[in-house]
Motif scaffolding. Structure first.
Motif, PDB file in Angstrom:
ATOM      1  N   ARG A 161      -1.179  -1.117  -4.431  1.00 44.83           N
ATOM      2  CA  ARG A 161      -2.395  -0.348  -4.226  1.00 44.83           C
ATOM      3  C   ARG A 161      -1.932   1.073  -3.878  1.00 44.83           C
ATOM      4  N   TYR A 162      -2.290   2.028  -4.744  1.00 41.24           N
ATOM      5  CA  TYR A 162      -1.791   3.389  -4.582  1.00 41.24           C
ATOM      6  C   TYR A 162      -2.860   4.293  -3.976  1.00 41.24           C
ATOM      7  N   LEU A 163      -2.466   5.075  -2.998  1.00 38.79           N
ATOM      8  CA  LEU A 163      -3.294   6.169  -2.494  1.00 38.79           C
ATOM      9  C   LEU A 163      -2.708   7.450  -3.086  1.00 38.79           C
ATOM     10  N   LEU A 164      -3.551   8.219  -3.791  1.00 39.96           N
ATOM     11  CA  LEU A 164      -3.081   9.440  -4.451  1.00 39.96           C
ATOM     12  C   LEU A 164      -3.738  10.641  -3.791  1.00 39.96           C
ATOM     13  N   ARG A 165      -3.032  11.748  -3.720  1.00 38.82           N
ATOM     14  CA  ARG A 165      -3.677  12.985  -3.283  1.00 38.82           C
ATOM     15  C   ARG A 165      -3.580  13.973  -4.440  1.00 38.82           C
ATOM     16  N   LEU A 166      -4.756  14.390  -4.947  1.00 39.15           N
ATOM     17  CA  LEU A 166      -4.807  15.242  -6.129  1.00 39.15           C
ATOM     18  C   LEU A 166      -5.590  16.508  -5.826  1.00 39.15           C
ATOM     19  N   VAL A 167      -5.226  17.602  -6.500  1.00 39.27           N
ATOM     20  CA  VAL A 167      -5.931  18.878  -6.290  1.00 39.27           C
ATOM     21  C   VAL A 167      -7.327  18.827  -6.922  1.00 39.27           C
TER      22      VAL A 167
ATOM     23  N   ASN B  71       0.867  -1.176   0.000  1.00 35.32           N
ATOM     24  CA  ASN B  71       0.000   0.000   0.000  1.00 35.32           C
ATOM     25  C   ASN B  71       0.906   1.229   0.000  1.00 35.32           C
ATOM     26  N   VAL B  72       0.849   1.995  -1.100  1.00 36.62           N
ATOM     27  CA  VAL B  72       1.800   3.084  -1.332  1.00 36.62           C
ATOM     28  C   VAL B  72       1.061   4.420  -1.339  1.00 36.62           C
TER      29      VAL B  72
ATOM     30  N   PRO C 228      -3.750   0.826 -12.221  1.00 38.20           N
ATOM     31  CA  PRO C 228      -4.972   0.033 -12.152  1.00 38.20           C
ATOM     32  C   PRO C 228      -5.628   0.005 -10.778  1.00 38.20           C
ATOM     33  N   ASN C 229      -4.831   0.172  -9.734  1.00 38.22           N
ATOM     34  CA  ASN C 229      -5.373   0.029  -8.379  1.00 38.22           C
ATOM     35  C   ASN C 229      -5.036   1.283  -7.571  1.00 38.22           C
ATOM     36  N   ALA C 230      -5.773   2.358  -7.850  1.00 39.49           N
ATOM     37  CA  ALA C 230      -5.441   3.645  -7.231  1.00 39.49           C
ATOM     38  C   ALA C 230      -6.683   4.272  -6.617  1.00 39.49           C
ATOM     39  N   THR C 231      -6.521   4.844  -5.427  1.00 36.41           N
ATOM     40  CA  THR C 231      -7.604   5.550  -4.747  1.00 36.41           C
ATOM     41  C   THR C 231      -7.223   7.022  -4.664  1.00 36.41           C
TER      42      THR C 231
END
Ligand code: NAP
Length: 250
Positions: free
Chosen positions: A149-155, A129-130, A165-168
């Motif tokens: 499994r990626y956790l992203l923080r986007l504006v 979990n990245v 493929p597996n990003a939140t």
């Protein structure tokens, strides 16, 4: 009379815009146009690329810009290089308003990598979990490691499919809070954080949170940039303006 061009897109640029407005200086703040709703500013703004070095030089001349402050993100290398060249070409004084970079403490578990590609390579191996805090523009690099499994923080919410493929995605705008970031990392059972060494206070919450939780951080080191005058706080920019003439005599 001073007419300042501030190359922005950062909290530092917004802080400078406020100081410049309070000082009644004539200035324009430039955004690249990457986010849907840029922060409201107390000085006039323009949005969009200039068209390379020549375009920026032409903008400087057409608009009688007397001084340029490069307050872009430390990883916005193309814009910063263009600014150095266009200011040299037009003999316009240039200063960078740059945040000091973060330094690891004994409690940090950082692994330094030189760039995004190296960060992606360092993620080779079993699924984890990245927390991938590198911005929307640079997600493609990590498509080579689709197992995580990626956790992203986007504006802004993504309008096109993400290259992972597996990003939140979590939609949020800084400055961020250490306790809230700690809770975010725990909620998503994050095992490793990938971050650019942006420096400054607005984005450091995730680094502090990773330290609190004993998590490793893949820290992407800053890119090299040409030599420039440097300031770290807006007041130093005002001091520089007060003592810096312009060869163009405007
Ligand atoms: N890179 C990051 O990690 C990061 C993080 C947070 C915020 N930002 C902000 O996001 C923006 C884009 O960053 P980037 O890394 O994509 O930049 P970049 O790769 O250095 O710049 C690419 C091109 O975008 C245009 N551009 C960039 N900043 C601009 C500005 N302030 N005003 C007008 N045009 C600009 C320029 O186009 P032309 O050649 O056509 O002039 C530039 O050549 C910057 O404002 C930066 O401060 C970047």
């Amino acid at each position: 009379m001073i007419h300042l061009l501030i190359l922005g897109g950062t909290q530092e640029a917004s802080a400078l815009a406020k100081v410049v407005a309070d000082a009644n200086l004539r200035a324009v703040l430039s955004y690249a146009g990457r986010v849907a709703r840029p922060a409201r500013q107390p000085i006039p703004c323009r949005i969009g690329g200039f068209g390379g070095v020549e375009g920026l030089a032409s903008y400087i001349q057409t608009n009688n810009i007397t001084h340029v402050v490069d307050a872009t993100h430390p990883f916005a290398t193309q814009m910063s290089r263009n600014a150095v060249l266009a200011c040299a070409q037009t003999k316009t004084p240039l200063i960078a308003l740059t945040r000091p970079q973060w330094k690891a403490t004994e409690a940090d578990r950082w692994r330094h990598v030189p760039d995004l590609e190296a960060a992606a390579k360092a993620l080779q191996g079993p699924a984890q979990n990245v927390f991938l805090a590198v911005g929307r523009m640079h997600l493609d690099c990590f498509a080579t490691q689709p197992q995580h499994r990626y956790l992203l923080r986007l504006v802004d919410a993504p309008h096109t499919p993400l290259p992972l493929p597996n990003a939140t995605p979590v939609i949020a705008r800084g400055p961020f809070d250490r306790a809230a970031d700690r809770a975010l990392l725990q909620k998503h059972a994050i095992e490793i954080v990938v971050a650019k060494n942006a420096g400054g206070d607005g984005a450091r919450a995730k680094i502090d949170a990773a330290r609190d939780l004993g998590l490793p951080v893949l820290m992407i080191d800053r890119p090299d940039l040409p030599q420039r005058h440097q300031a770290t706080i807006p007041q130093q920019v005002l001091d520089w303006l007060a003592h810096c003439g312009t060869d163009r005599g405007v």
